[in-house]
Design a protein around this motif. Structure first.
Motif, PDB file in Angstrom:
ATOM      1  N   UNK A  79       0.830  -1.208   0.000  1.00 20.17           N
ATOM      2  CA  UNK A  79       0.000   0.000   0.000  1.00 20.17           C
ATOM      3  C   UNK A  79       0.865   1.259   0.000  1.00 20.17           C
ATOM      4  N   UNK A  80       1.916   1.273   0.812  1.00 20.06           N
ATOM      5  CA  UNK A  80       2.798   2.447   0.857  1.00 20.06           C
ATOM      6  C   UNK A  80       3.563   2.593  -0.457  1.00 20.06           C
ATOM      7  N   UNK A  81       4.017   1.472  -1.015  1.00 21.24           N
ATOM      8  CA  UNK A  81       4.724   1.510  -2.293  1.00 21.24           C
ATOM      9  C   UNK A  81       3.839   2.091  -3.395  1.00 21.24           C
ATOM     10  N   UNK A 134      -6.403   1.726   5.280  1.00 22.17           N
ATOM     11  CA  UNK A 134      -6.670   0.809   6.376  1.00 22.17           C
ATOM     12  C   UNK A 134      -5.401   0.137   6.892  1.00 22.17           C
ATOM     13  N   UNK A 135      -4.437  -0.120   5.976  1.00 20.55           N
ATOM     14  CA  UNK A 135      -3.209  -0.816   6.344  1.00 20.55           C
ATOM     15  C   UNK A 135      -2.057   0.136   6.657  1.00 20.55           C
ATOM     16  N   UNK A 136      -2.294   1.408   6.572  1.00 19.84           N
ATOM     17  CA  UNK A 136      -1.243   2.398   6.789  1.00 19.84           C
ATOM     18  C   UNK A 136      -1.308   2.969   8.198  1.00 19.84           C
ATOM     19  N   UNK A 137      -0.162   3.442   8.676  1.00 21.53           N
ATOM     20  CA  UNK A 137      -0.140   4.151   9.956  1.00 21.53           C
ATOM     21  C   UNK A 137      -0.882   5.477   9.809  1.00 21.53           C
ATOM     22  N   UNK A 138      -1.099   6.135  10.922  1.00 24.49           N
ATOM     23  CA  UNK A 138      -1.801   7.421  10.868  1.00 24.49           C
ATOM     24  C   UNK A 138      -1.053   8.425  10.006  1.00 24.49           C
ATOM     25  N   UNK A 146      -9.114   7.385  10.854  1.00 24.01           N
ATOM     26  CA  UNK A 146      -8.999   7.303   9.393  1.00 24.01           C
ATOM     27  C   UNK A 146     -10.250   7.815   8.687  1.00 24.01           C
ATOM     28  N   UNK A 147     -11.384   7.647   9.290  1.00 14.29           N
ATOM     29  CA  UNK A 147     -12.601   8.247   8.728  1.00 14.29           C
ATOM     30  C   UNK A 147     -12.474   9.772   8.721  1.00 14.29           C
ATOM     31  N   UNK A 148     -11.910  10.323   9.799  1.00 12.71           N
ATOM     32  CA  UNK A 148     -11.724  11.776   9.851  1.00 12.71           C
ATOM     33  C   UNK A 148     -10.711  12.232   8.805  1.00 12.71           C
ATOM     34  N   UNK A 149      -9.666  11.451   8.582  1.00 11.36           N
ATOM     35  CA  UNK A 149      -8.706  11.781   7.532  1.00 11.36           C
ATOM     36  C   UNK A 149      -9.396  11.808   6.179  1.00 11.36           C
ATOM     37  N   UNK A 150     -10.233  10.818   5.924  1.00 10.27           N
ATOM     38  CA  UNK A 150     -10.962  10.759   4.665  1.00 10.27           C
ATOM     39  C   UNK A 150     -11.875  11.968   4.495  1.00 10.27           C
ATOM     40  N   UNK A 187       7.850   8.620   6.788  1.00 12.28           N
ATOM     41  CA  UNK A 187       6.555   8.145   6.284  1.00 12.28           C
ATOM     42  C   UNK A 187       5.431   9.111   6.643  1.00 12.28           C
ATOM     43  N   UNK A 188       5.605  10.368   6.248  1.00 13.06           N
ATOM     44  CA  UNK A 188       4.612  11.369   6.628  1.00 13.06           C
ATOM     45  C   UNK A 188       4.594  12.512   5.621  1.00 13.06           C
ATOM     46  N   UNK A 189       3.732  13.467   5.887  1.00 12.43           N
ATOM     47  CA  UNK A 189       3.632  14.682   5.088  1.00 12.43           C
ATOM     48  C   UNK A 189       3.649  15.885   6.017  1.00 12.43           C
ATOM     49  N   UNK A 190       4.291  16.950   5.559  1.00 15.05           N
ATOM     50  CA  UNK A 190       4.136  18.261   6.185  1.00 15.05           C
ATOM     51  C   UNK A 190       3.363  19.115   5.194  1.00 15.05           C
ATOM     52  N   UNK A 191       2.157  19.497   5.579  1.00 13.24           N
ATOM     53  CA  UNK A 191       1.253  20.226   4.691  1.00 13.24           C
ATOM     54  C   UNK A 191       1.062  21.631   5.231  1.00 13.24           C
ATOM     55  N   UNK A 192       1.527  22.609   4.469  1.00 15.64           N
ATOM     56  CA  UNK A 192       1.522  23.995   4.924  1.00 15.64           C
ATOM     57  C   UNK A 192       0.611  24.856   4.068  1.00 15.64           C
TER      58      UNK A 192
END
Length: 825
Positions: free
Chosen positions: A546-548, A582-586, A616-620, A712-717
């Motif tokens: 999934x990450x790949x 679903x298979x990914x970390x937060x 994850x629902x909130x992320x969506x 394994x993350x994002x910084x969103x500015x």
């Protein structure tokens, strides 16, 4: 006469051309017979000429930076190549003023008569008054008395092997494109060895001709278009086919020196394509585009393609798809369970499509529901609609199982091989592979050039759309079915023509209002489709895969969103992949969701929604609905695995930039420093930065932006230019941070009030962050902690920050106000 014109002779002819002959007025539609003179057209950007005595043409940019010399047009047949430069061709010309979808301009038409009475040519060279482009189209006519097997047409052949080349000031990078969604192309260093991309390569029918001669070991292959670049501040050059309704367009290039490139363009037909006596076949229109930078050259290319083909760019899917966790084990019950969940939890956020994927059908070719769908596909569509949602359906329309009634009763409707036997189709590498030998049941390709097969295809989609009631169709399995044909029932039809014919039948059957998501070659179907898959299709069965899928491969979602960003909303809507978290970390979930949101296109969940946790629902929710505009890849030329995307938001009440920095490494944090100018901001100005996922003010930014991205993350500015007054910074509702949820903002300097109107979901709440240039300061006992109003609450959260907590209990639109004469002075 010598076959090739030497460069010195070319320059001499250029210098003397105005004195050696007088070109008739472009307004005159008369043909002139060439001797050794040049025929030219010109605009503010280019001069283009054809040399009648040699059958060669040249193009020169008036700035002197670009030229093509000694190029020709060729056709490929089983017996070899035919070229305009052959002495058996006699040429005449016509110049015309033109006015079409691209505007006003001039066209030079070359008529090339074949004294062998085999193939005549007509070549169209077009220049437009206000566009820095050249368009070349080759038309070949069979003037013999027999059918001729034509493999391909080459509208522009400028390679060293024929004494020709393209000259441009020392390009260093090239951006290729792939044949299908699964190959997004490469950012390649010119002059280095080029490797064909994994995993699938070209369509089975789109192969180089066996007699292709291009010995350079560094040759590069690209489909549809190719970009040459020198740097972010330099001109960009894009060459490509702006339509592909005749052949499958591919380009071969190699760097021969600091300034010289061999360029070969080819509209590929099928091996068994036959041109009847008196009939013509066209190459696709091939465009050379130069613009001020890499981004504008790519965008001009796609814009021209969209204009010429009437691209459909207004329908964006926000939905759910069954495939990526059920695969072909989907059931009616599973679809209903997710539809019911969507209706209760996500519909109000904009998610409104429910798409059933592979696994519902009895067989390929028998598209009624199987035993897992006991009520049938019409019943299921009605059930989805009862939740206030729109049903969608996956179909592979050109793949038919041998067990179906349509195949058993109508074998003449299917593709044949070179020997006239039925052609097996499949994704396997060859018919001799164990995969193919063990396949059960065997599958065959529907031949839409057979009138009765075309009628069946129309009826299939008419039934699915207008009887069953499906409103969105995902078209798949085309690279190895229809596009693998050796020939068709109508041998005068090419694979590109057949694919477009099939899509025309589908569009006619379902009407203009329903959405087509194409998993095929969008450059062929542009104008008929609404959206196109643009990235690799991998297995989401475990977390590493999934990450790949999103970041780690050359054609994962992030690189694909970068390499194909310029097509979005100019030719079609980009579909950069499903949201499977679903298979990914937060932190991985936030990164994957942000990436798809920044692509600007379809947003389709691929998870079992009933099993997703609240986080994850909130992320969506925070990426719904799609914003619609594609973020630009900031590091477009720096890497083949892109990780920085920026989009400028323009609303009536303000402008800001949202930029995402991604770290694909699961182990190491990274730090990035980037000039504000690379984000299309003024480095001399001061900007206020806010981190969306951390809900954290990062302070003032000028000149360079420095960020640290955890593994394994994002910084969103969000970046807002500092105004010196209290101003809006961000929200926590949507990753675009204000584009959807803010209707209005106003600073009143006299009253010292900042007022706004927020939009939200009934019975939800959201936070808005406001910046104050003056320190707010809070001391215990002197200031209240909360300022409560009917629908919102104000709270100081930092020396310079105020949070507006808006409650949508009574309305989906709330007006709020901060009075800085009151408690916030």
């Amino acid at each position: 006469m010598n076959e090739f014109i030497k460069r010195r002779e070319f320059l001499r002819l250029m210098a003397l051309s105005s004195a050696s002959f007088i070109l008739p007025s472009p307004l005159q539609n008369q043909s002139i017979l060439f001797d050794d003179s040049l025929s030219t057209i010109s605009n503010d950007f280019f001069t283009l000429g054809f040399i009648g005595s040699t059958g060669r043409f040249w193009i020169s940019q008036k700035s002197g930076n670009f030229s093509i010399i000694n190029a020709t047009v060729r056709v490929n047949t089983p017996s070899g190549k035919r070229a305009l430069s052959e002495t058996s061709y006699k040429h005449s010309a016509d110049t015309q003023n033109i006015q079409d979808k691209l505007g006003a301009g001039q066209r030079l038409i070359i008529f090339s008569r074949d004294e062998k009475r085999e193939l005549d040519f007509e070549i169209h060279f077009s220049l437009y008054n206000n566009l820095e482009i050249v368009i070349v189209e080759a038309i070949s006519k069979n003037v013999s008395t027999r059918n001729l097997n034509i493999r391909s047409l080459e509208p522009v052949c400028a390679i060293t092997e024929i004494g020709s080349s393209l000259s441009w000031n020392n390009p260093s990078k090239v951006l290729t494109n792939g044949a299908m969604y699964y190959d997004a192309g490469q950012i390649h260093n010119l002059g280095e060895p080029f490797l064909e991309p994994d995993p699938y390569g070209p369509t089975k029918g789109g192969k180089l001709n066996p007699d292709f001669i291009f010995p350079s070991e560094n040759k590069i292959r690209s489909w549809w278009n190719i970009g040459f670049f020198k740097g972010y501040e330099d001109e960009g050059l894009v060459c490509g086919f702006v339509d592909n309704n005749q052949g499958l367009g591919q380009i071969i290039a190699s760097k021969n020196g600091a300034n010289n490139i061999s360029l070969y363009s080819e509209s590929v037909f099928s091996p068994g394509f036959e041109l009847k006596p008196g009939d013509t076949i066209k190459s696709n229109r091939f465009m050379i585009c130069i613009s001020k930078n890499p981004y504008s050259s790519l965008e001009t290319y796609s814009k021209v393609m969209g204009i010429l083909n009437s691209g459909r760019v207004n329908s964006i899917i926000n939905g759910w798809c069954s495939w990526f966790y059920t695969f072909d084990n989907v059931t009616e019950e599973e679809v209903i369970r997710n539809a019911e969940f969507i209706s209760r939890n996500l519909k109000k956020y904009g998610l409104d499509y429910v798409q059933i994927d592979e696994g519902y059908q009895r067989y390929h070719g028998d598209w009624e529901g199987n035993e897992k769908f006991p009520h049938g596909m019409k019943w299921l569509a009605d059930k989805i609609k009862s939740y206030g949602l729109k049903p969608g359906l996956w179909i592979a329309p050109y793949v038919v199982s041998e067990l179906t009634e349509i195949f058993q009763k109508n074998p003449e409707w299917f593709l044949k091989d070179s020997d006239g036997q039925l052609l097996r189709v499949g994704p396997w590498p060859s018919i001799d592979s164990d995969w193919a030998k063990n396949e059960n049941p065997k599958r065959y390709g529907l031949d839409v050039t057979h009138p009765e097969a075309a009628g069946w295809l129309y009826k299939l989609f008419d039934t699915a759309a207008n009887n069953w009631g499906y409103e969105m169709f995902k078209i798949d399995f085309v690279a190895w079915s229809l596009l693998s044909a050796h020939h068709f029932f109508d041998r005068s039809v090419t694979p590109a023509q057949a694919y477009r014919k099939g899509m025309e039948i589908i569009r006619r059957a379902i009407g203009n209002e329903k959405h087509i998501n194409d998993c095929g070659p969008g450059p062929v179907s542009v104008g008929l489709i609404d959206s196109m898959r643009i990235e690799i299709d991998q297995n989401y069965g475990y977390s590493n895969a999934a990450w790949r899928q999103y970041f780690l491969e050359s054609s994962s979602s992030a690189p694909a969103a970068a390499k194909r960003y310029y097509f979005h909303k100019k030719t079609w809507i980009n579909d950069a992949d499903h949201i499977c978290i679903n298979l990914l970390s937060t932190s991985q979930s936030e990164a994957a969701a942000t990436l798809i949101a920044l692509s600007g296109g379809n947003i389709i969940s691929g998870d079992r929604l009933t099993d997703l946790d609240t986080i994850r629902i909130e992320i969506l929710k925070k990426i719904l609905p799609s914003f619609g505009e594609a973020a630009l890849p900031v590091d477009l030329l720096d890497t083949d695995r892109h990780s920085i995307f920026a989009v400028k938001i323009k609303k009536p009440f303000g402008e800001w930039t949202v930029v995402g920095f991604f770290n694909s490494s699961e182990n190491e944090p990274i730090e990035k420093t980037i000039s504000l100018s690379r984000l299309w901001l003024d480095p001399k100005k001061v900007y206020l930065g806010f981190d969306f996922w951390k809900q954290n003010f990062i302070g003032e930014v000028t000149n360079n932006l420095q960020v640290r991205i955890l593994p394994a993350s994002v910084t969103l500015l969000s970046l807002h230019e500092r105004t010196g007054n209290p101003q809006f910074l961000s929200t926590d509702r949507h990753v675009i941070q204000g584009a959807h949820e803010m209707e209005n903002l106003n600073w009143n300097p006299d009253a010292k009030t900042l007022s706004g109107t927020s939009l939200g979901i009934l019975n939800s709440a959201q936070n808005i962050t406001v910046y104050s240039p003056a320190e707010l300061g809070w001391e215990q006992g002197r200031k209240v902690i909360f300022h409560d109003f009917d629908d919102y609450t104000l709270k100081i959260i930092d020396d310079h920050l105020i949070r507006v907590h808006v409650r949508f209990q009574k309305s989906e639109k709330i007006d709020w106000q901060i009075n800085f004469n009151d408690s916030f002075n």
